[in-house]
Each structure stands twice: as structure tokens, then as C-alpha cells.
Scaffold this active site. Structure first.
Site, PDB file in Angstrom:
ATOM      1  N   GLU A 187       0.808  -1.241   0.134  1.00  0.00           N
ATOM      2  CA  GLU A 187      -0.120  -0.179  -0.010  1.00  0.00           C
ATOM      3  C   GLU A 187       0.734   1.300   0.001  1.00  0.00           C
ATOM      4  OE1 GLU A 187      -2.904  -0.312   3.089  1.00  0.00           O
ATOM      5  OE2 GLU A 187      -3.949  -2.139   2.411  1.00  0.00           O
ATOM      6  N   GLU A 256      -6.772  -7.560  -0.878  1.00  0.00           N
ATOM      7  CA  GLU A 256      -7.336  -7.488   0.565  1.00  0.00           C
ATOM      8  C   GLU A 256      -8.898  -6.938   0.259  1.00  0.00           C
ATOM      9  OE1 GLU A 256      -5.533  -5.004   3.375  1.00  0.00           O
ATOM     10  OE2 GLU A 256      -3.448  -5.933   2.929  1.00  0.00           O
TER      11      GLU A 256
END
Ligand code: NAG
Ligand code: NAG
Ligand code: NAG
Ligand code: NAG
Ligand code: NAG
Ligand code: NAG
Length: 854
Positions: A187, A256
Site C-alpha cells: 500500500e 485485500e
């Protein structure tokens, strides 16, 4: 290796060599990819993956967790690698117990599943310091996650260490192992720009460094919008159907999918409805996705001081399909299992055809994956957040509830709709268990335990660590070797101070960067304060008792998990910034630049008294009546193992805040902190429309976490040592174990639910229609002992509080009893044989059942 080469070798090799050649080679898989999917030795695959983090459970639980994920329809397990759990100091590695990564990967392999290895090594993950070792912050010149030489060197060394360990054990798919993908960084795309000139070069370096590891399987980077070829950028979000990778050659992967959310001490409990999780997954595959991972599938527990923060709870349950204790969470687990079966029926059609988009209404659409030979799969979506809709597709009509997707593996028969939850719900209870008396005389509290206590000295114990004018940063000082740092100073009070006579107490004012604080004056606890999930900084304001002459001001600053994400997160500090006392004759006194005496940690911690081998390092006082509401007290008792094999939670409702250990194993921080009275919880959770973490909260006004998981494997047959460190004061006589048990099952099924059983579909009876059927199953070794509620007609309400509607078949209960009583499980079809189908004829009827398991 090209096929031609193999056949030449075959013709020339002696027989015995051939054997080894094939046994080694037939296992190795060449994983490649294109825009549509991963390709395993030329064969396209659609992957359903499930996150299970190995240190968030214990090795004794791993096989069962992996098995439950497989039964739930997962093809792969995904895990991060937790750097700070493995490299305890530079070059000093640890891989035992919960950190035995190789053992975990091999369990996944033996279960016949794939593994996605997210090496990070930065992981965020609500894990302490985002997984990066705290010591690295103190290596001179280090800045995390940017073009910083010391950071890159250590990151590369750790990555290489893990890769080599996996290679040595032949765990990559290219070596015949289960690992099909590996990840580097995490991320970073969202914050790359904040790192200025260091950002992009670092991200590109990380990708190159990963590729240079030569692991033979593809690398991925999550949320990395500029991931260089051949690294695949992936999506992390509640919804990823609109996601597009940064190159047309890369498949659409969702690393995710959050099926719930984490909790922080003092906040409410988030829940994501199964209908919405299933909707998001179905939309993803409808729109061309090919790898989807639940983060988390089993969240588990942040044992010891591993939780990130600040304030993330010890429980990392996450409202995941498998609960913290390892039990399938129903109906979520069951609903997703049905979804996975339906998607797998479409796998070939999805992966070998281009979709045709077909509008079915203003907010309704079909994606059809068909080829001329007749293969056809379709996903029909109703994206309307409010209105159910009947759509016509290929001359047949389909009823689509609002915010739902129907899956038609033959473009004709609906086998699954994301909003029609047919899976049973389980009634799960925490059943209090006596801690089992070791001493039965008057020597007992209400939990019948004999406690030994050790009370910490308030303020400086032993020699001071250092003295300094003004404040130091808490984390810079403890380096996270402990949660605790004492700041003490003394204050002289003139006997002419009016407050000594007029009874008006002076006010202590403390400002702190975080996370929590206990304020003592002359060894007496005066007040406590703490920040919360949204803001770790806080102010304490409290009347204090001062006496004429010298007063000892001892402030115990505490951390509750270190920052785990955000740009430059490692520089966020904690500890005191200002201390004043108001109400003197002269006004307010500022103590901030006083001479402060510092002490790192508590004496009991220092002496290791929570470990069986350090227990005797202090003199415990044996007591028949353990003190209550006494701060900074260690409690120790011998406890028996709760009978049976149900998972165990330690009920800490009566305690204040602190840490607990069993036989030296770290249960973790406890803090039955209730959510704010201003928080609101919805009375109904509407699954329709976009989910956000607070949408379906429960637990308003209740402790965020009352029970703390103690894995069964930590117990010995007898003589278990339970140690509690209580910080602000509690009542240990009410501490109990509770057994987590499924005590009942509920199900609701409607006449308009899909009637095609995906199981029979596989057996070649495409489209054969049965009746919607309720499946009830109690835990093994238990049976359906009574039927609490049953109504075929128009029942309403939730599991635990169903009620009959105007329409009700009076035979409902006797029908269920006849089929189900005294059985471990049963199936009841909505058939004419079982129910009066003519009842209230125009109505679509449903059956609601609640049964007791015992
Ligand atoms: C894997 O397959 C790709 C594409 O077919 C090929 O280019 C590559 O050489 C293969 N790798 C191995 C190790 O066989
Ligand atoms: C990384 O590993 C290399 C080779 O083992 C070693 O020489 C070097 O000192 C290590 N670097 C760091 C920062 O630990
Ligand atoms: C739908 O019905 C029309 C008219 O009855 C017919 O021409 C068409 O072939 C049908 N389509 C399908 C997919 O069955
Ligand atoms: C911690 O110490 C470092 C120097 O080692 C300093 O640069 C940093 O600002 C300190 N952090 C805080 C939060 O005070
Ligand atoms: C109050 O202030 C006066 C004048 O600044 C000073 O002389 C005196 O010592 C102070 N008293 C106390 C108790 O601090
Ligand atoms: C209930 O069951 C009995 C026999 O089992 C049957 O005679 C009766 O019609 C049923 N009642 C309804 C309302 O279906």
C-alpha cells in the site's frame, strides 16, 4: 523447460534417473500470467484466497484453520511475514513457536493448497510498528520506506533471508512448493508522493530488489499504481470491481477484501454483512477479476504486545469468516462457501471468454461469458441500493434483491444470489467456567482461587535510569522494550498555601502525546487518562492531594501498541509534553522544565516474574483476600485446565487494564474499556449500499473486549500458572475462564431461494431443480436436542428472537422435530410433503428455525 527437451531426455535417460527426474519435475509448476488470469503450466486458474497470519494463532491451531478455509472453498492461504517477530536484533533471527513460518507453509502445502507470501517487509496489518523492527528506527540515518540506504540494506537482507529459507525448503511453486505469488512493499502507492524525491525511486528499487531474488513465481505490489513490469499491482479495498491494473498485460487481482474490520479499545465492534461481502466478491469476478483474497479469513489474536496502534485490541477477530477462536462464523463462512462453489462452476467460462455487457435496467446489468460451443455463464447484478428488481434475461425472469448478484453457471439457472443467505447461523456463547479451586478453605475469593500478589513500588524502583530537565520522548526512551515509562519529580508545597486549609484541591494538568497515563502523588493513584483510536494525544485534568512539604509526583506513561501505518509513522512519539498544577496562591505552577527522574519499565517485568523461570525473583505475598482496586499489582494463581476441547477465553470484565500470561505465554493486553456513551449503533444493519467500517457497529456502551483467547495448547494438564499485571486496579476474584461454544443453530430459507445444488451440478445434472432446503448442523458430539422455534409462513425477527407472522403452518415445529431431533444434522426441504404450500397462497413463504444443540 520446454516439452521438447523433456522428451529428448526421456529417450536418453536410464530408468532410475527418469524416476527422480519426474518426481522432481512433475511437481514444479510454471506460473505465468496474462491480462485475464494466472496461468499454471498453461492452464488458467481462478484463485480464492484466505488470509491467516501464523503468529496470530498457535501451531496447534494451524492445521484446523487451514482445513476450515479449504472446506470454505479457498484454494490458497495468504500471509504476511512479520519482520519484527523474526529479526529480534540485527542478524538475530527467531522462527520458533508461533513464528515457525516454514512449518506453517508446509501445513498449507500438505492441505493441498497454494500460498501467497506477502514478505512486506513493511506490513501495516494493525501490527506493532507495521512489522518493522523498532531497533531499525535507531540505526543512524534510517528513514523507513524511502530512498534510505540503511533501510534498504536491512530490508533487502531480510527479504533475501526469507526467500532463501523458502528456497532451501523448496516451497516456491517453481520448485514444486505451494507459493504461487510473493509480495514486496504494501500500500505504498497511496503515500509515495508524500515521500517526495525518495518515494518513487524507493518503490522502483523495491520492485527491482524483489525481482532480483529470482523466485520463479510472479511478484505483486498492493496498491502500487506504478508497479514496473513484470510486477503486478493489485487492489486492496471493500470493493474492487472497478479496479484496473496498470498494464493491459496484468490480471486483475484483489489482495485485500476486508470482510469485516479491526477494533480499537474503547470503540464499537464493526461487522460487515455477509450479503455485502458476497456482493463485492461476485461483482469482482463478474467484472473480470481472477484472484481474490479475504483479509482476514481468520484474524486471530494480537498476543503479547504485538498489536499495532495505538489502541488496537488484543482480539483481531475482524468479523472474519473464521472467528478469533477458530470456529467457522456462520452464516458468513457458509454463505461465502456457497458463493465460492457457484463461482467455481463458472471458472472455465469466465476464464476463456470475453464478457458481453448487457444492460437489464437503469441499475441492473448482466455480464455474459459465452462461446459458440454453448458454454455460457452469466452474472446478473442489481446495483440499486434500495429496490428489488425483476429482470428479464434470455427470455426468463429473475428476481434480484437490491444490491445483489445472481450467478447463472449455464446462463439459465440461478445457483446463488448474494443477498439470499440460506446458510445456518450459529448461536455462540461464552460459558463461564470455574477456575477450579486449588484451595477450598476460607482461603478463596468468589472464583475460588488462591492468589499470590506482588505490588510494584510507585515511581522509581531500584536505581534511576537517568535524570533530565524537561521531558524525553517515551518511545525513544523505552525503544518499546516495555509499555511503561516513569516520569517522576518532587514538588515542595509551602505551608501557607490556602488549599491546605480551604479544602479546594489543586488541579493537576498533564498533556501527553499518548497513549495512556496513571498519575500518582505520594504513592497514591490520583487519576488516569488515555487517548483513543482517533487521537492518541490526550490531556489529564484532575484534583490532586498535596501535603505541606515535599510531594512525590510520579507519572506512569504507557504505550498501547505503536503506530503501524501512515507516512513517516515511525517518527510519531508518545509521552508527556506538559505538566502543570493549578490552584496555588501564586496561580499555576509549571513543572514541565523541572528535573525529572526516569525509570524504564516495571520491576516485575524487569525480573521476568511472568515467566515460570522468573517467578521466584520476587517475594510474592500469599493472601486469602486479594486486594481490589489496587494499582500496579501482580496477581498469580495456579489454575486447572478447563475440561473438554472448546476454545477458552479469559474473562477480564472485573479488571482495569494490564497484561496477562499463562505459563509464561503472552495472552496480551487486556482493557475492558467501554465505548463512549456518545457512540451510536444502528438497530438494524442494512446490507444494501456501500459498506464502511462503522456502518453496522454493535456493542455500544459495552467493553470493546471482555474475553481474551488463551489457546488450548498453552495449558498443561494441571498446575497452570496464570499471572496478571493490573495497572490501575481491578477485582481479581471475578476473573474466570469461559468456554466458547455453539449452543444452537438458526436458519431462514425462502421459497424464492435458488434450488439448484452446486454439488449435484458437478455430477452432471445441470439445472435439475429441487426445493429450497434448510441445512442444520450442530457441532460434532452434540445433537439437536430441541426445536425452540419453527414457522413456515411469514415469520420475522432475528436468530434468538424469531416470531410468527400472520401466516403460519401449525405443523412447522412437529415437522422439524420429526426430521431433526436427536440428530447431529438434518435437511428440511420446503416441499409439499413437509409443509402446507397452499397456505396464504399468493405469499412467498419462508421457514425460520431455531434449534438447541447439546
Ligand atoms: C514458463 O512459461 C513461460 C511461458 O510459456 C516460458 O516463457 C518460460 O520459459 C517458462 N519457464 C520455465 C521455467 O519453464
Ligand atoms: C546484509 O547482508 C550482507 C551479507 O550477508 C552483510 O554483509 C551486510 O552487513 C548486511 N547488511 C546489513 C545492513 O545488515
Ligand atoms: C427469446 O424469445 C424470442 C421470441 O420468442 C426468441 O426469438 C429468442 O430466440 C429467445 N431467446 C432465447 C435466448 O431463448
Ligand atoms: C527521537 O529521537 C530522535 C533522535 O534520536 C529525534 O530525531 C526524534 O525527534 C525523537 N522523536 C521524538 C518523537 O521526539
Ligand atoms: C509567589 O511569588 C512570589 C513573587 O514572585 C515569590 O516570591 C514566592 O516565593 C512565590 N511563592 C511560592 C509559594 O511559590
Ligand atoms: C398437520 O399434519 C396433519 C397430519 O400430520 C394433517 O392432517 C394436517 O392437515 C396438517 N395441518 C396443516 C395445517 O397442514
Amino acid at each position: 523447460m520446454a516439452e521438447k527437451n523433456i522428451s529428448t531426455s526421456i529417450s536418453m535417460a536410464p530408468l532410475f534417473l527418469l524416476f527422480f527426474y519426474f518426481s522432481a519435475l512433475s511437481l514444479a509448476v510454471n506460473i505465468t500470467y496474462d491480462s485475464r488470469s494466472l496461468i499454471f503450466d498453461g492452464q488458467r486458474k481462478l484463485i480464492i484466497s484466505s488470509s491467516i497470519h501464523y503468529p496470530r494463532s498457535v501451531p496447534g491451531m494451524w492445521p484446523e484453520l487451514v482445513k476450515t478455509a479449504k472446506e470454505g472453498g479457498a484454494d490458497a492461504i495468504e500471509t504476511y511475514v512479520f519482520w519484527n517477530g523474526h529479526e529480534l536484533s540485527p542478524g538475530n533471527y527467531y522462527f520458533d513457536k508461533r513464528y515457525n513460518l516454514v512449518k506453517f507453509v508446509k501445513i498449507v502445502q500438505r492441505a493441498g493448497m497454494y500460498l501467497i507470501l506477502r514478505i512486506g517487509p513493511f506490513v501495516a496489518a494493525e501490527w506493532n510498528f507495521g512489522g518493522v523492527p523498532v531497533w531499525l528506527h535507531y540505526v543512524p540515518g534510517t528513514v523507513f520506506r524511502t530512498d534510505s540506504e540503511p533501510f534498504k540494506n536491512h530490508m533487502q537482507n531480510f527479504t533475501t533471508f526469507i526467500v532463501n529459507m523458502m528456497k532451501r525448503e523448496k516451497l516456491f511453486a517453481s520448485q514444486g512448493g505451494p507459493i504461487i505469488l510473493a509480495q514486496v512493499e504494501n500500500e505504498y502507492g497511496d503515500i509515495e508522493r508524500v515521500y517526495g524525491d525518495g518515494g518513487k525511486p524507493y518503490a522502483m528499487w523495491a520492485a527491482r530488489m524483489a525481482l532480483s531474488q529470482d523466485i520463479g513465481v510472479p511478484w505483486i505490489m498492493c496498491q502500487q499504481y506504478d508497479a514496473p513490469d513484470p510486477v503486478i499491482n493489485t487492489c486492496n479495498s471493500f470493493y474492487c470491481d472497478q479496479f484496473k491494473p496498470n498494464s493491459v498485460n496484468k490480471p486483475k487481482m484483489w489482495t485485500e477484501n476486508w470482510p469485516g474490520w479491526f477494533k480499537t479499545f474503547g470503540a464499537r465492534s464493526p461487522h460487515r454483512p455477509p450479503e455485502d461481502v458476497a456482493y463485492a466478491v461476485a461483482r469482482f469476478f463478474q467484472k473480470g477479476g481472477s484472484v481474490q483474497n479475504y483479509y482476514m479469513y481468520h484474524g486471530g489474536t494480537n498476543f503479547g504486545r504485538t498489536s499495532g496502534g495505538p489502541f488496537i485490541t488484543t482480539s483481531y477477530d475482524y468479523d472474519a469468516p473464521i472467528d478469533e477462536y477458530g470456529l467457522a462464523r456462520l452464516p458468513k463462512w457458509g454463505h461465502l462457501k456457497e458463493l465460492h462453489k457457484a463461482i467455481k462452476l463458472c471458472e472455465h467460462a469466465l476464464l476463456h471468454n470475453e464478457p458481453t455487457l448487457l444492460p437489464l435496467g437503469p441499475l441492473q446489468e448482466a455480464d455474459v461469458y459465452a462461446d459458440p460451443s454453448g458454454e455460457c455463464a452469466a452474472f446478473l447484478a442489481n446495483m440499486d441500493e434500495e429496490h428489488d428488481k425483476i429482470v428479464v434475461f434470455r427470455n426468463a425472469s429473475y428476481y434480484l434483491p437490491a444490491w445483489s448478484v445472481s450467478i447463472l453457471p449455464d446462463c439459465k439457472n440461478e445457483v446463488f444470489n448474494t443477498a439470499k443467505v440460506g446458510s445456518q447461523t450459529s448461536v455462540v456463547e461464552m460459558i463461564p467456567e470455574d477456575l477450579q479451586p486449588m484451595v477450598t478453605s476460607a482461603d478463596k475469593g468468589s472464583n475460588n482461587l488462591h492468589w499470590d500478589i506482588f505490588v510494584e513500588k510507585t515511581g522509581i524502583w531500584g536505581a534511576a535510569d537517568f535524570v533530565k530537565n524537561g521531558f524525553v520522548d517515551h518511545i525513544n526512551t523505552t525503544k518499546d522494550t516495555t509499555d511503561y515509562l516513569w516520569y517522576t519529580t518532587s514538588l515542595h508545597v509551602d505551608e501557607n498555601e490556602e488549599f491546605l486549609r480551604n479544602g479546594k484541591q489543586p488541579i493537576l494538568l498533564v498533556a501527553s502525546k499518548g497513549h495512556a497515563l496513571l498519575a500518582f502523588v505520594n504513592q497514591e493513584l490520583q487519576a488516569s487518562a488515555s487517548g483513543n483510536g482517533a487521537n492518541s494525544t490526550f490531556k489529564l485534568e484532575s484534583p490532586v492531594s498535596l501535603k505541606a512539604g515535599n510531594n512525590e509526583i510520579a507519572l506512569l506513561s504507557m504505550t498501547v501498541g505503536l503506530q503501524n501505518a501512515g507516512p513517516f509513522y515511525e517518527w510519531v512519539g508518545a509521552g508527556l509534553t506538559n505538566v502543570m498544577i493549578e490552584g496555588f496562591n501564586n496561580g499555576t505552577i509549571d513543572l514541565s522544565s523541572n528535573s525529572w527522574i526516569y525509570k524504564i519499565g516495571l520491576e516485575g517485568e524487569h525480573l521476568n516474574i511472568y515467566n515460570p523461570n522468573g517467578l521466584n525473583n520476587v517475594k510474592w505475598v500469599s493472601t486469602s483476600d486479594p486486594p481490589k482496586n489496587q494499582p500496579l499489582t501482580w496477581y498469580k494463581a495456579i489454575v486447572d485446565t478447563p475440561p473438554g476441547d472448546d476454545p477458552i477465553g479469559l474473562d477480564m470484565l472485573s479488571m482495569g487494564k494490564g497484561q496477562a500470561w499463562l505459563n509464561g505465554e503472552p495472552i496480551g493486553r487486556y482493557w475492558p474499556r467501554a465505548s463512549s456513551v456518545y457512540d451510536e449503533c444502528p438497530s438494524e444493519c442494512n446490507y444494501r449500499g456501500k459498506f464502511f467500517p462503522d456502518k453496522c457497529d454493535t456493542g455500544c456502551g459495552e467493553p470493546t473486549q471482555r474475553w481474551y483467547h488463551v489457546p488450548r495448547s498453552w495449558f498443561r494438564p494441571s498446575g497452570n500458572i496464570l499471572v496478571i499485571l493490573e495497572e490501575k486496579g481491578g477485582n481479581p476474584t471475578e476473573i474466570k475462564f469461559s468456554r466458547r461454544r455453539v449452543t444452537g443453530v438458526c436458519a431462514v430459507i425462502s421459497e424464492d431461494f435458488p434450488t439448484v445444488d452446486p454439488e449435484s451440478w458437478h455430477k452432471g445434472t445441470n439445472g435439475s431443480k429441487g426445493k429450497p432446503t434448510v441445512h442444520l448442523k450442530c457441532p460434532s458430539n452434540t445433537v439437536i436436542s430441541s426445536v425452540k422455534f419453527a414457522s413456515f409462513g411469514s415469520p420475522s425477527g432475528k436468530c434468538g428472537s424469531y416470531s410468527k407472522g400472520d401466516c403460519h403452518d401449525p405443523n412447522s415445529t412437529s415437522v422439524i422435530e420429526k426430521i431433526c431431533l436427536n440428530k447431529n444434522g438434518c435437511e428440511v426441504a420446503l416441499s409439499e410433503e413437509n409443509f402446507n404450500k397452499d397456505l396464504c397462497s399468493s405469499l412467498t413463504k419462508k421457514l425460520a428455525v431455531e434449534a438447541v444443540c447439546s
